[in-house]
Design a protein around this motif. Sequence first.
Motif, PDB file in Angstrom:
ATOM      1  N   LEU A   5     -30.838 -10.729  47.010  1.00 16.83           N
ATOM      2  CA  LEU A   5     -29.921 -11.791  47.451  1.00 16.83           C
ATOM      3  C   LEU A   5     -29.560 -12.766  46.335  1.00 16.83           C
ATOM      4  N   LYS A   6     -30.514 -13.089  45.481  1.00 18.01           N
ATOM      5  CA  LYS A   6     -30.281 -13.981  44.330  1.00 18.01           C
ATOM      6  C   LYS A   6     -29.686 -15.330  44.733  1.00 18.01           C
ATOM      7  N   VAL A   7     -30.208 -15.914  45.811  1.00 23.43           N
ATOM      8  CA  VAL A   7     -29.782 -17.248  46.237  1.00 23.43           C
ATOM      9  C   VAL A   7     -31.029 -18.075  46.566  1.00 23.43           C
ATOM     10  N   PRO A   8     -30.958 -19.395  46.390  1.00 27.30           N
ATOM     11  CA  PRO A   8     -32.145 -20.223  46.653  1.00 27.30           C
ATOM     12  C   PRO A   8     -32.527 -20.298  48.130  1.00 27.30           C
ATOM     13  N   PHE A   9     -31.637 -19.937  49.016  1.00 28.27           N
ATOM     14  CA  PHE A   9     -31.891 -20.008  50.454  1.00 28.27           C
ATOM     15  C   PHE A   9     -32.180 -18.626  51.041  1.00 28.27           C
ATOM     16  N   HIS A  10     -32.796 -17.747  50.245  1.00 23.66           N
ATOM     17  CA  HIS A  10     -33.090 -16.381  50.690  1.00 23.66           C
ATOM     18  C   HIS A  10     -34.054 -16.349  51.878  1.00 23.66           C
ATOM     19  N   LEU A  11     -34.990 -17.303  51.957  1.00 26.30           N
ATOM     20  CA  LEU A  11     -35.916 -17.309  53.095  1.00 26.30           C
ATOM     21  C   LEU A  11     -35.198 -17.627  54.403  1.00 26.30           C
ATOM     22  N   GLU A  12     -34.227 -18.509  54.352  1.00 29.73           N
ATOM     23  CA  GLU A  12     -33.449 -18.816  55.545  1.00 29.73           C
ATOM     24  C   GLU A  12     -32.692 -17.576  56.013  1.00 29.73           C
ATOM     25  N   ILE A  13     -32.120 -16.855  55.065  1.00 26.32           N
ATOM     26  CA  ILE A  13     -31.389 -15.635  55.397  1.00 26.32           C
ATOM     27  C   ILE A  13     -32.341 -14.596  55.975  1.00 26.32           C
ATOM     28  N   THR A  14     -33.477 -14.405  55.333  1.00 23.75           N
ATOM     29  CA  THR A  14     -34.469 -13.439  55.804  1.00 23.75           C
ATOM     30  C   THR A  14     -34.941 -13.792  57.211  1.00 23.75           C
ATOM     31  N   ALA A  15     -35.221 -15.062  57.444  1.00 23.32           N
ATOM     32  CA  ALA A  15     -35.666 -15.496  58.766  1.00 23.32           C
ATOM     33  C   ALA A  15     -34.588 -15.249  59.820  1.00 23.32           C
ATOM     34  N   MET A  16     -33.338 -15.510  59.474  1.00 18.87           N
ATOM     35  CA  MET A  16     -32.260 -15.328  60.442  1.00 18.87           C
ATOM     36  C   MET A  16     -32.003 -13.851  60.749  1.00 18.87           C
ATOM     37  N   VAL A  17     -32.152 -12.984  59.756  1.00 17.90           N
ATOM     38  CA  VAL A  17     -31.970 -11.550  60.031  1.00 17.90           C
ATOM     39  C   VAL A  17     -33.093 -11.047  60.929  1.00 17.90           C
ATOM     40  N   THR A  18     -34.341 -11.416  60.616  1.00 10.42           N
ATOM     41  CA  THR A  18     -35.448 -10.959  61.461  1.00 10.42           C
ATOM     42  C   THR A  18     -35.319 -11.528  62.876  1.00 10.42           C
ATOM     43  N   TRP A  19     -34.881 -12.783  62.990  1.00 12.20           N
ATOM     44  CA  TRP A  19     -34.643 -13.372  64.308  1.00 12.20           C
ATOM     45  C   TRP A  19     -33.547 -12.605  65.047  1.00 12.20           C
TER      46      TRP A  19
END
Length: 128
Positions: free
Chosen positions: A62-76
């Motif tokens: 992803l190469k973005v500082p908010f990758h954890l937010e993205i990861t959390a939203m996909v798993t959700w």
Amino acid sequence: MLHKNFILPSYLCIMCNRLTNETRDHLFFECPFARACWSYLCSQVAPQSTIHANISSLRKELKVPFHLEITAMVTWSIRKTRNDCIFEEITPSLFRCKKIFNDELNLVFHRAKRQSYHTFKQWIDAFR
């Protein structure tokens, strides 16, 4: 997913209809449905051996500082799509999972502190 004191008729994955127990790793990273959801974001990401390796691989892709937010939203989104199938009898689809992801990601953006997420909205808009 198998939980203590929660009895289901079957613990097999309903998303891929394989004779595979629905573990956390299977549901979020190994299931063909989950892999299709991840490929929507990162076409080059392949399932890794551990949850930490999967998250690390996503961060690099992803190469973005908010990758954890993205990861959390996909798993959700994957989990919500699965639960809607089980409890609401809504047929799971990649379109539905994408819509949940986009809606939830926009909510995260609106709750975020603007100065620390200056590129977040640009990423969301470019992503659609």
